[in-house]
Structure formats: structure tokens, C-alpha cells
Motif scaffolding. Structure first.
Motif, mmCIF file in Angstrom:
data_model
loop_
_atom_site.group_PDB
_atom_site.id
_atom_site.type_symbol
_atom_site.label_atom_id
_atom_site.label_comp_id
_atom_site.label_asym_id
_atom_site.label_seq_id
_atom_site.Cartn_x
_atom_site.Cartn_y
_atom_site.Cartn_z
ATOM 1 N N ASN A 33 14.364 12.097 1.172
ATOM 2 C CA ASN A 33 13.041 12.168 0.554
ATOM 3 C C ASN A 33 12.797 13.595 0.070
ATOM 4 O O ASN A 33 12.594 14.501 0.882
ATOM 5 C CB ASN A 33 11.968 11.771 1.569
ATOM 6 C CG ASN A 33 10.565 11.833 0.984
ATOM 7 O OD1 ASN A 33 10.385 11.694 -0.225
ATOM 8 N ND2 ASN A 33 9.570 12.042 1.835
ATOM 9 N N GLU A 36 6.685 14.604 -1.492
ATOM 10 C CA GLU A 36 5.569 13.720 -1.156
ATOM 11 C C GLU A 36 4.587 13.628 -2.322
ATOM 12 O O GLU A 36 3.432 13.250 -2.145
ATOM 13 C CB GLU A 36 4.852 14.231 0.100
ATOM 14 C CG GLU A 36 5.545 13.890 1.398
ATOM 15 C CD GLU A 36 5.506 12.408 1.722
ATOM 16 O OE1 GLU A 36 4.551 11.730 1.300
ATOM 17 O OE2 GLU A 36 6.433 11.924 2.390
ATOM 18 N N CYS A 45 2.824 -0.238 -4.625
ATOM 19 C CA CYS A 45 3.277 0.885 -3.805
ATOM 20 C C CYS A 45 2.142 1.365 -2.908
ATOM 21 O O CYS A 45 0.968 1.336 -3.311
ATOM 22 C CB CYS A 45 3.745 2.024 -4.713
ATOM 23 S SG CYS A 45 4.238 3.519 -3.819
ATOM 24 N N ARG A 47 1.177 4.205 -2.506
ATOM 25 C CA ARG A 47 0.452 5.273 -3.201
ATOM 26 C C ARG A 47 -0.711 4.725 -4.028
ATOM 27 O O ARG A 47 -1.653 5.449 -4.339
ATOM 28 C CB ARG A 47 1.391 6.071 -4.096
ATOM 29 C CG ARG A 47 2.365 6.911 -3.314
ATOM 30 C CD ARG A 47 3.073 7.939 -4.146
ATOM 31 N NE ARG A 47 3.983 8.708 -3.312
ATOM 32 C CZ ARG A 47 3.616 9.748 -2.561
ATOM 33 N NH1 ARG A 47 2.368 10.135 -2.560
ATOM 34 N NH2 ARG A 47 4.505 10.382 -1.825
ATOM 35 N N TYR A 51 -2.199 5.768 0.164
ATOM 36 C CA TYR A 51 -1.222 6.707 0.709
ATOM 37 C C TYR A 51 -1.457 8.077 0.081
ATOM 38 O O TYR A 51 -1.542 8.206 -1.134
ATOM 39 C CB TYR A 51 0.202 6.226 0.424
ATOM 40 C CG TYR A 51 1.285 7.065 1.073
ATOM 41 C CD1 TYR A 51 1.711 6.795 2.370
ATOM 42 C CD2 TYR A 51 1.865 8.120 0.390
ATOM 43 C CE1 TYR A 51 2.697 7.556 2.967
ATOM 44 C CE2 TYR A 51 2.854 8.890 0.977
ATOM 45 C CZ TYR A 51 3.269 8.604 2.264
ATOM 46 O OH TYR A 51 4.247 9.372 2.856
ATOM 47 N N LYS A 84 9.758 8.784 -0.998
ATOM 48 C CA LYS A 84 8.403 8.265 -1.139
ATOM 49 C C LYS A 84 7.611 8.897 -2.274
ATOM 50 O O LYS A 84 6.397 8.712 -2.370
ATOM 51 C CB LYS A 84 7.665 8.431 0.198
ATOM 52 C CG LYS A 84 8.277 7.579 1.312
ATOM 53 C CD LYS A 84 7.591 7.808 2.643
ATOM 54 C CE LYS A 84 8.054 6.792 3.670
ATOM 55 N NZ LYS A 84 9.496 6.837 3.919
ATOM 56 N N ARG A 173 6.670 -2.561 2.797
ATOM 57 C CA ARG A 173 6.833 -1.183 3.296
ATOM 58 C C ARG A 173 6.373 -1.065 4.746
ATOM 59 O O ARG A 173 5.490 -0.294 5.093
ATOM 60 C CB ARG A 173 6.071 -0.165 2.435
ATOM 61 C CG ARG A 173 6.297 -0.205 0.919
ATOM 62 C CD ARG A 173 7.751 -0.201 0.501
ATOM 63 N NE ARG A 173 7.972 0.324 -0.833
ATOM 64 C CZ ARG A 173 7.786 -0.337 -1.973
ATOM 65 N NH1 ARG A 173 7.365 -1.595 -1.931
ATOM 66 N NH2 ARG A 173 8.036 0.230 -3.148
ATOM 67 N N ASP A 198 13.761 12.653 6.049
ATOM 68 C CA ASP A 198 12.503 13.066 5.436
ATOM 69 C C ASP A 198 12.563 14.549 5.086
ATOM 70 O O ASP A 198 13.404 15.304 5.595
ATOM 71 C CB ASP A 198 11.353 12.787 6.410
ATOM 72 C CG ASP A 198 9.999 12.894 5.743
ATOM 73 O OD1 ASP A 198 9.912 12.641 4.529
ATOM 74 O OD2 ASP A 198 9.026 13.243 6.437
ATOM 75 N N CYS A 207 13.889 3.550 5.974
ATOM 76 C CA CYS A 207 13.335 4.009 4.696
ATOM 77 C C CYS A 207 12.054 3.280 4.331
ATOM 78 O O CYS A 207 11.261 3.772 3.517
ATOM 79 C CB CYS A 207 14.374 3.821 3.588
ATOM 80 S SG CYS A 207 14.953 2.109 3.383
ATOM 81 N N TRP A 210 6.779 3.644 5.729
ATOM 82 C CA TRP A 210 5.875 4.553 5.008
ATOM 83 C C TRP A 210 4.783 5.100 5.914
ATOM 84 O O TRP A 210 4.149 6.099 5.581
ATOM 85 C CB TRP A 210 5.253 3.830 3.816
ATOM 86 C CG TRP A 210 6.124 3.820 2.609
ATOM 87 C CD1 TRP A 210 7.320 3.179 2.457
ATOM 88 C CD2 TRP A 210 5.875 4.485 1.372
ATOM 89 N NE1 TRP A 210 7.833 3.399 1.205
ATOM 90 C CE2 TRP A 210 6.962 4.193 0.515
ATOM 91 C CE3 TRP A 210 4.841 5.280 0.901
ATOM 92 C CZ2 TRP A 210 7.042 4.687 -0.786
ATOM 93 C CZ3 TRP A 210 4.918 5.771 -0.397
ATOM 94 C CH2 TRP A 210 6.018 5.481 -1.233
#
Length: 273
Positions: A33, A36, A45, A47, A51, A84, A173, A198, A207, A210
Motif C-alpha cells: 500500500n 492513503e 469503494c 472511500r 473511509y 487502498k 472489503r 501497509d 488485503c 480496510w
């Protein structure tokens, strides 16, 4: 190689790669990763569902630390730079790719930076990238632009907009989305063949985690082998071998298939633990 994406040809490509890999204690894939930060908030996702977006990145020094740990481990598999966020938003991404230049390196990107700066693709391959996977979520126009930019370089464009996003391989996730009412009674091969590192230098259990429910330890303090073959990791592997996702914190709410790749690694490690 410039292929349009389908689930089957991607899995077939991966399977063919693994046939030629020499695994070390089952490990054939390491995902790193690098950031971020992401420039998108896609609905499928985490995000796009709260997230946090953080301007935090893997450093070049830590990339070298990962490389040293992989060398100690005598690792000979695939390195995937994905994680991520959007890897190309790491300001040091070219140097980070160069750290691993003698390995098979894949980078997964939404391709937005490539559309903005097409010359970046040449720089990535010049620094040692082996293969790039570009996603296209928006429209055929951008899809065709990415095909043109990719040219005959080793890569693939994932066409996510044709047939809707659900036509692609997505999962919840590790419970970031509520898709199941109770834990699945299903094995999972992921922790048998894939290590996830990470940007904090933690080796994560999976993986797909999350929510960062589980860390196996930190590579600044432990070797990769110590973490990969730890009592905790092998305890969870044994639970997954019985289909007991309910007994593994990162897996309780996960709906990932988990059986698409990694059967040989699963068989190898189960003989050892």
C-alpha cells in the motif's frame, strides 16, 4: 500485451503466472500500500462511504526496508503496488518502483494521472515496472484514450463501465459494506499465498481488511518470515481451512470468494502447520 479486461482472462493470466513461480512458505504475492490518498470516491469503494482520505504515503526509505525484508525471505514472487489509494498520487512513486526494479512489479491505477501526464507511463516502465493495470470507470472515450496511451506496453485496461460496475470483481472489503447477515462457511486461500504490507510497515492479515482489524506485527521490528509464519497467522489459517470465517476477526463479515487463486500455497502450508 494490451488486453481488454474480463474476469476469466485476468484469473487465467494470474494462474499462468503462479505456475512459474517458486513460492517461499506459500507466499507468491506481496501487495504494498503506497498511499492513503485517492482522487476518487467510487460508490463501490469504502472511500465513497466514509473511509478517510489522508495525505500519507510510503517513503523511499521504507520501500528499501520492505525490499530488504523480501530479500531476507528470498522472495521470488509478484509485487503488486496498489493498496487502498491511488498509487500514482505518491510523490515518490517512480523511485519506489525503482527500488523493486529487478522483481516482477505490477501497479494498479485508476489511470487519471496517466491521462493527465501520458509521459509518466514511460517513466514507470523505465524505472522497472513490469505490468500496469488501468481501471476505467467513466466512459468509452477515456477507455479508448487509455488504450492509445498504453500502446504495446505490458498492461491491461479494465472496462468497468460496460455492463455496470457489478460486472467487475468486487467484494465488501471485510465488511466495509453490509452484504451478508452471518459469516460465510467458506475457506479462503488469500492468507496462504498473499502478504499485504501497509505503508506503516505493518503486515496485515488480508488485503481486504480496510478497517485494519488485524495486524500481524511490524517489519521494522520483525522479519517477514517471523510475521508470515507467526502463531497468530497459522491459528487463523487453520480456522479458514475449516471454513470458520466466524472465528477470524478480519473474515467475520467478509464476502470475498477467496478461492480463485492460491490452492497450491494452501496445500503446501497446511502440510506445514
Amino acid at each position: 500485451m494490451n488486453d481488454s479486461f474480463s474476469s476469466s482472462n485476468h484469473i487465467n493470466f494470474r494462474s499462468a503466472q503462479y505456475e512459474n513461480l517458486k513460492s517461499v512458505l506459500g507466499m507468491t504475492t506481496v501487495e504494498i500500500n503506497p498511499t492513503e490518498l485517492c482522487n476518487r470516491t467510487c460508490s463501490f469503494c469504502p472511500r465513497g462511504n466514509g473511509y478517510p482520505n489522508k495525505d500519507e504515503h510510503l517513503t523511499i526509505d521504507d520501500a528499501y526496508l520492505i525490499k530488504n525484508r523480501l530479500d531476507e525471505f528470498e522472495y521470488q514472487g509478484i509485487i503488486i503496488i496498489s493498496g487502498k489509494g491511488e498509487p500514482l498520487l505518491n510523490p515518490d512513486i517512480l523511485e519506489i518502483v525503482n527500488v523493486f526494479k529487478n522483481e516482477w512489479i505490477e501497479l494498479i491505477s485508476n489511470g487519471d494521472k496517466i491521462l493527465e501526464f501520458p509521459s509518466m507511463l514511460d517513466e514507470l516502465f523505465d524505472n522497472g515496472l513490469s505490468r500496469i493495470i488501468l481501471d476505467e470507470y467513466d466512459n468509452e472515450e477515456n477507455y479508448n484514450k487509455k488504450i492509445e496511451i498504453l500502446g504495446d506496453r505490458c498492461g491491461v485496461i479494465k472496462n468497468h463501465f460496460a455492463g455496470g460496475l457489478q460486472s467487475s470483481i468486487f467484494n465488501n472489503r471485510s465488511g466495509s459494506f453490509k452484504t451478508i447477515e452471518k459469516s460465510l462457511d467458506r475457506k479462503c486461500y488469500l492468507p496462504f499465498y498473499k502478504g499485504y504490507i501497509d505503508l506503516t510497515m505493518d503486515l496485515r492479515f488480508c488485503c481486504n481488511d480496510w478497517k485494519y482489524k488485524e495486524s500481524l506485527g511490524n517489519l521494522r521490528e520483525n522479519t517477514l518470515e517471523e510475521l508470515w509464519m507467526s502463531d497468530k497467522m497459522n491459528k487463523y489459517r487453520k480456522e479458514l481451512s475449516k471454513g470458520n470465517r466466524c472465528n477470524v476477526i478480519s473474515c467475520k463479515e467478509c464476502d470475498a470468494n477467496g478461492l480463485l487463486l492460491g490452492k497450491d500455497s494452501y496445500n503446501k502450508l497446511m502440510e506445514m502447520i
